[in-house]
Enzyme design. Structure first.
Site, PDB file in Angstrom:
ATOM      1  N   TYR A  59      47.961  42.472  34.021  1.00 13.64           N
ATOM      2  CA  TYR A  59      46.914  41.459  33.820  1.00 13.64           C
ATOM      3  C   TYR A  59      46.006  41.867  32.656  1.00 13.64           C
ATOM      4  CZ  TYR A  59      42.170  39.692  34.359  1.00 13.64           C
ATOM      5  OH  TYR A  59      40.923  39.193  34.091  1.00 13.64           O
TER       6      TYR A  59
ATOM      7  N   LYS B   3      45.308  40.319  28.653  1.00 15.61           N
ATOM      8  CA  LYS B   3      44.020  40.031  27.987  1.00 15.61           C
ATOM      9  C   LYS B   3      43.999  40.691  26.605  1.00 15.61           C
ATOM     10  CE  LYS B   3      41.921  37.534  31.131  1.00 15.61           C
ATOM     11  NZ  LYS B   3      41.763  36.086  30.892  1.00 15.61           N
TER      12      LYS B   3
ATOM     13  N   SER C  38      38.179  39.845  28.858  1.00 15.98           N
ATOM     14  CA  SER C  38      37.598  40.559  29.997  1.00 15.98           C
ATOM     15  C   SER C  38      37.254  41.989  29.605  1.00 15.98           C
ATOM     16  CB  SER C  38      38.645  40.584  31.120  1.00 15.98           C
ATOM     17  OG  SER C  38      38.316  41.542  32.097  1.00 15.98           O
TER      18      SER C  38
HETATM   19  C1  UD1 Z   1      38.390  42.805  38.349  1.00 18.05           C
HETATM   20  C2  UD1 Z   1      39.299  42.943  37.172  1.00 18.05           C
HETATM   21  C3  UD1 Z   1      38.617  42.289  35.985  1.00 18.05           C
HETATM   22  C4  UD1 Z   1      38.284  40.855  36.317  1.00 18.05           C
HETATM   23  C5  UD1 Z   1      37.369  40.841  37.520  1.00 18.05           C
HETATM   24  C6  UD1 Z   1      37.060  39.427  37.933  1.00 18.05           C
HETATM   25  C7  UD1 Z   1      40.479  44.973  36.335  1.00 18.05           C
HETATM   26  C8  UD1 Z   1      40.548  46.453  36.383  1.00 18.05           C
HETATM   27  N1  UD1 Z   1      39.515  44.371  36.999  1.00 18.05           N
HETATM   28  O1  UD1 Z   1      37.232  43.612  38.081  1.00 18.05           O
HETATM   29  O2  UD1 Z   1      39.454  42.310  34.880  1.00 18.05           O
HETATM   30  O3  UD1 Z   1      37.650  40.264  35.219  1.00 18.05           O
HETATM   31  O4  UD1 Z   1      38.035  41.482  38.601  1.00 18.05           O
HETATM   32  O5  UD1 Z   1      35.837  39.406  38.582  1.00 18.05           O
HETATM   33  O6  UD1 Z   1      41.274  44.364  35.686  1.00 18.05           O
HETATM   34  N2  UD1 Z   1      35.250  46.555  45.817  1.00 18.05           N
HETATM   35  C9  UD1 Z   1      35.073  47.060  47.083  1.00 18.05           C
HETATM   36  N3  UD1 Z   1      35.564  46.339  48.133  1.00 18.05           N
HETATM   37  C10 UD1 Z   1      36.219  45.148  47.987  1.00 18.05           C
HETATM   38  C11 UD1 Z   1      36.391  44.629  46.669  1.00 18.05           C
HETATM   39  C12 UD1 Z   1      35.911  45.374  45.611  1.00 18.05           C
HETATM   40  O7  UD1 Z   1      34.500  48.135  47.265  1.00 18.05           O
HETATM   41  O8  UD1 Z   1      36.642  44.559  48.986  1.00 18.05           O
HETATM   42  C13 UD1 Z   1      34.715  47.299  44.663  1.00 18.05           C
HETATM   43  C14 UD1 Z   1      35.795  47.721  43.678  1.00 18.05           C
HETATM   44  O9  UD1 Z   1      36.320  48.969  44.047  1.00 18.05           O
HETATM   45  C15 UD1 Z   1      35.013  47.749  42.375  1.00 18.05           C
HETATM   46  C16 UD1 Z   1      33.917  46.719  42.558  1.00 18.05           C
HETATM   47  O10 UD1 Z   1      33.835  46.461  43.952  1.00 18.05           O
HETATM   48  O11 UD1 Z   1      34.426  49.013  42.214  1.00 18.05           O
HETATM   49  C17 UD1 Z   1      34.205  45.423  41.838  1.00 18.05           C
HETATM   50  O12 UD1 Z   1      35.509  45.000  42.203  1.00 18.05           O
HETATM   51  P1  UD1 Z   1      36.089  43.549  41.799  1.00 18.05           P
HETATM   52  O13 UD1 Z   1      35.135  42.491  42.222  1.00 18.05           O
HETATM   53  O14 UD1 Z   1      37.483  43.467  42.314  1.00 18.05           O
HETATM   54  O15 UD1 Z   1      36.057  43.555  40.215  1.00 18.05           O
HETATM   55  P2  UD1 Z   1      36.700  44.614  39.167  1.00 18.05           P
HETATM   56  O16 UD1 Z   1      37.819  45.356  39.766  1.00 18.05           O
HETATM   57  O17 UD1 Z   1      35.581  45.352  38.546  1.00 18.05           O
END
Ligand code: UD1
Length: 341
Positions: free
Chosen positions: A152, A156, A127
């Site tokens: 997590y 990885k 990842s």
């Molecule tokens: C996370 C994991 C990544 C994993 C991926 C799976 C970390 C730091 N991140 O990535 O390893 O492979 O999930 O897809 O280990 N957001 C919102 N509102 C929400 C949900 C998310 O604003 O309800 C924003 C988050 O703040 C972030 C972005 O959307 O900026 C993406 O979030 P998310 O889909 O959870 O993925 P990551 O955190 O990038």
């Protein structure tokens, strides 16, 4: 004779899409999963999409070394793709030992049994989280990995190291680690997709569940980041594009095309997209309005990360090609499919 690929964690989101692409590329596939974080919905979907009712399915916990060994002993497996693992960042902070035990043990058992039974080729699903909060953007495979922001993420990094060291010391093995950026969307058939249990952690499932009325309002975690619109930037990649990268990687291993015995590839589009741009893109692709509000930052989020996918483009011959619009339409079609609409 068709080559056979074992897909551990093959009933999950990424594993099921990869199974479809492998079968469509002409491989035999054995799917193994302990079903700890999924049900048979996606496996049934895989059978429908491929028109194959005979895909072998083994219910198996890879933390059990005996069961893992029996699987390798009783089938001729040419390559294994290891997805089986826990993946919730927040839960890994609350229960680190659960993550270390499960994610590391299962992978070591897979490597041990592969070695013992003459399976040379091991692909690990890594990842972008291994880069932590990177100092340079976009990240290339040689961008230094920084301290992981969660157990997590640490698993990885550690699994990458376990594979690197195993390949170094056991010359019959070779390995590839694919570092995924943010996989989103669903198969265009809408028969397989992401099936989060409970409240989704990831952005796109939360968006689709809000759009369908399962959640009241999407929280945008922070709009004061040092990015063009203040929301985080990610490299969102279509799940089918991402799944196809595995076919290229498996082919490279099976056809003796690797230049080194351990290779790493970024699997991303190379284009940053902000959370707000993604929300707007979803509204436009599907002709609807989403209920969202700006909320506080989420602990552990990095402001921005996106891939330089040049190495995968040139060495694997793979490139992400699906449009954001199609991807976000597929995510919505899948949510509607789940709702029976
Ligand atoms: C996370 C994991 C990544 C994993 C991926 C799976 C970390 C730091 N991140 O990535 O390893 O492979 O999930 O897809 O280990 N957001 C919102 N509102 C929400 C949900 C998310 O604003 O309800 C924003 C988050 O703040 C972030 C972005 O959307 O900026 C993406 O979030 P998310 O889909 O959870 O993925 P990551 O955190 O990038």
């Amino acid at each position: 004779m068709k080559k056979c690929v074992l897909v551990s964690g093959g009933a999950g989101f990424i594993g099921s899409h990869v199974t479809v692409e492998l079968i469509e590329a002409g491989y035999d596939v054995v799917v193994a999963d302990n079903m700890s974080n999924c049900d048979l919905t996606c496996f049934e979907g895989v059978k429908k999409i491929t028109g194959r009712d005979d895909i072998p399915f083994v219910k198996l916990n890879f933390c059990d070394p005996v069961a893992t060994d029996i699987l390798f002993a009783t089938r001729k497996i040419d390559a294994v793709i290891h997805f089986a693992g826990f993946k919730a960042v927040g839960e890994s902070v609350a229960e680190p030992l659960k993550y270390y035990r499960n994610n590391l043990d299962s992978f070591m058992n897979v490597i041990d049994s592969a070695r013992a039974h003459g399976c040379r080729n091991i692909l690990f699903s890594s990842s972008a989280t291994v880069y932590g909060d990177p100092d340079e953007l976009p990240v290339t495979e040689s961008t230094p990995r920084k301290e992981a922001t969660s157990p997590y993420g640490n698993t990885k990094q550690m699994c990458e190291d376990i594979l690197r060291d195993s390949v170094k010391s056991y010359p019959q093995l070779r390995g590839i680690a694919l570092r995924y950026f943010n996989p989103i969307g669903a198969h265009p058939s809408a028969l397989i997709g992401e099936l989060p249990r409970g409240v989704p952690n990831n952005l796109v499932p939360f968006i689709t569940q809000t759009a369908i009325g399962k959640r009241e309002c999407l929280s945008v975690f922070g709009d004061d980041y040092p990015t063009p619109d203040g929301t985080c930037q990610r490299d969102f990649i279509d799940i089918v594009d991402l799944a196809q990268a595995h076919v290229f990687a498996v082919r490279r291993m099976l056809e003796d095309g690797m230049k080194k015995d351990y290779e790493i590839y970024n699997i991303g589009t190379g284009k940053p997209l902000s959370v707000m741009e993604l929300i707007k893109g979803f509204e436009k692709a599907n002709g609807l309005k989403l209920n969202y509000r700006i909320a506080a930052r989420r602990a552990g989020d990095v402001p921005a990360i996106w891939a330089d996918p040049t190495l995968a483009n040139t060495e694997l011959g793979w490139k992400a090609c699906r449009s954001l619009e199609d991807t976000l339409a597929s995510a919505w079609a899948w949510e509607k499919h789940l709702a029976g609409q």
